[in-house]
Scaffold this motif. Sequence first.
Motif, short mmCIF file in Angstrom:
data_model
loop_
_atom_site.label_atom_id
_atom_site.label_comp_id
_atom_site.label_asym_id
_atom_site.label_seq_id
_atom_site.Cartn_x
_atom_site.Cartn_y
_atom_site.Cartn_z
N VAL A 117 0.83 -1.32 0.16
CA VAL A 117 0.10 -0.15 0.03
C VAL A 117 1.00 1.24 0.10
N VAL A 118 0.61 2.14 -0.96
CA VAL A 118 1.24 3.48 -0.97
C VAL A 118 0.09 4.53 -1.12
N PRO A 119 -0.09 5.13 0.02
CA PRO A 119 -1.10 6.41 -0.12
C PRO A 119 -0.56 7.81 -0.11
N GLN A 120 -0.83 8.69 -1.15
CA GLN A 120 -0.23 9.80 -1.29
C GLN A 120 -1.32 10.88 -1.64
N SER A 121 -1.20 11.99 -1.51
CA SER A 121 -2.05 13.21 -1.90
C SER A 121 -1.92 13.04 -3.44
N ARG A 122 -3.28 13.62 -3.94
CA ARG A 122 -3.09 13.59 -5.44
C ARG A 122 -2.96 15.11 -5.77
N ASN A 123 -1.68 15.48 -6.40
CA ASN A 123 -1.50 16.67 -6.95
C ASN A 123 -1.60 17.74 -5.86
N ALA A 124 -1.16 17.64 -4.64
CA ALA A 124 -1.10 18.22 -3.59
C ALA A 124 -2.45 18.89 -3.10
N THR A 125 -3.46 18.14 -3.54
CA THR A 125 -4.87 18.38 -3.10
C THR A 125 -5.32 17.56 -2.02
N VAL A 126 -6.55 17.64 -1.53
CA VAL A 126 -7.17 16.76 0.03
C VAL A 126 -7.83 15.60 -0.46
N ILE A 127 -7.60 15.31 -1.76
CA ILE A 127 -7.60 13.65 -2.40
C ILE A 127 -6.67 12.68 -2.07
N ILE A 128 -6.92 11.72 -1.48
CA ILE A 128 -5.78 10.68 -1.08
C ILE A 128 -5.84 9.57 -1.95
N ASP A 129 -4.85 9.23 -2.72
CA ASP A 129 -4.86 8.27 -3.81
C ASP A 129 -4.26 6.99 -3.00
N VAL A 130 -5.07 5.78 -2.65
CA VAL A 130 -4.28 4.36 -2.27
C VAL A 130 -4.05 3.66 -3.21
N THR A 131 -2.67 3.49 -3.83
CA THR A 131 -2.28 2.54 -4.74
C THR A 131 -1.75 1.19 -4.08
N VAL A 132 -2.27 0.10 -4.66
CA VAL A 132 -1.95 -1.29 -4.10
C VAL A 132 -1.31 -1.84 -5.32
N THR A 133 0.13 -2.50 -5.05
CA THR A 133 0.57 -3.12 -6.26
C THR A 133 0.85 -4.67 -5.80
N CYS A 134 0.32 -5.35 -6.55
CA CYS A 134 0.30 -6.89 -6.15
C CYS A 134 0.51 -7.78 -7.27
N PRO A 135 0.89 -8.87 -6.92
CA PRO A 135 1.20 -9.86 -8.27
C PRO A 135 -0.12 -10.49 -8.79
N VAL A 136 -1.04 -10.20 -8.16
CA VAL A 136 -2.61 -10.70 -8.54
C VAL A 136 -3.46 -9.63 -8.92
N PRO A 137 -3.70 -9.29 -10.11
CA PRO A 137 -4.57 -8.16 -10.21
C PRO A 137 -5.70 -8.01 -9.57
N GLU A 138 -6.66 -9.02 -9.51
CA GLU A 138 -7.93 -9.04 -8.87
C GLU A 138 -7.59 -8.66 -7.51
N ASP A 139 -6.45 -9.12 -6.82
CA ASP A 139 -6.35 -8.89 -5.46
C ASP A 139 -6.03 -7.43 -5.13
N ALA A 140 -5.20 -6.78 -6.14
CA ALA A 140 -4.89 -5.46 -6.08
C ALA A 140 -6.01 -4.57 -5.94
N GLN A 141 -6.93 -4.58 -7.09
CA GLN A 141 -8.19 -3.94 -6.81
C GLN A 141 -8.89 -4.18 -5.89
N THR A 142 -9.08 -5.33 -5.14
CA THR A 142 -9.84 -5.74 -3.87
C THR A 142 -9.22 -5.15 -2.70
N ILE A 143 -7.90 -5.19 -2.42
CA ILE A 143 -7.16 -4.69 -1.51
C ILE A 143 -7.49 -3.14 -1.38
N ALA A 144 -7.12 -2.61 -2.58
CA ALA A 144 -7.36 -0.99 -2.71
C ALA A 144 -8.54 -0.66 -2.20
#
Length: 221
Positions: free
Chosen positions: A105-132
Amino acid sequence: MEINIIRLLKAVLKKAWIIFLTAIVFCAGLYAYSSYKITPMYSATAAFYVNNSNEFDTKLTSSDVTVMEKLIGVYSEIARNDNVMNAVSQEMGGKYSPDYIKSMVVPQSRNATVIIDVTVTCPVPEDAQTIANLVVKHCASEIERIVNQTEITVVQDARLPSSPSSPNKKLYATVGFVAGFAISLAVIVILYCFDTRIKSVEEFTENFDEITVIGVIPNIA
């Protein structure tokens, strides 16, 4: 003996096929390595918006924005805290440990706004989507529990990644080509610089113009 730049360039051009062949071999080798030896990883991103005011008007005040900007770091840390990771791990049926999920999991602000993007990187694409999506879900509950007068709005659900985010095969191939080119070129230049043999009458006279050539022993091999 001084290095003759023109002869050096001629020597390099003469071996150009070796340089390009080596570059192609390195390029193909690293491309194959990235294709078959490195596990493909898939990234999925979900996002949420945080409003820390009791009044959720369509227009925020400047003080609201300032407070939310200061809390971005707090929200990002909450997105990876143990309570969130444990809850996600349980919903995934224990397939991944909380610590392993945290590493994805890597959370970060989107372009210095108050929107937080949560990016999940995983070897299984379905799990990456579900976990995020699960991280955003449990992070919202955790933020509302910890931070008073807070409302969370999910602004983006994670989508199923259609292609790997890594490895970058084109980058590997490019690095391989450049490395092969540079290494082979360096070897040819070094061998030329350390080669002190005289290979022709012209080369002899260029380097020793004060000496007259009176004869040449033919190569009968």
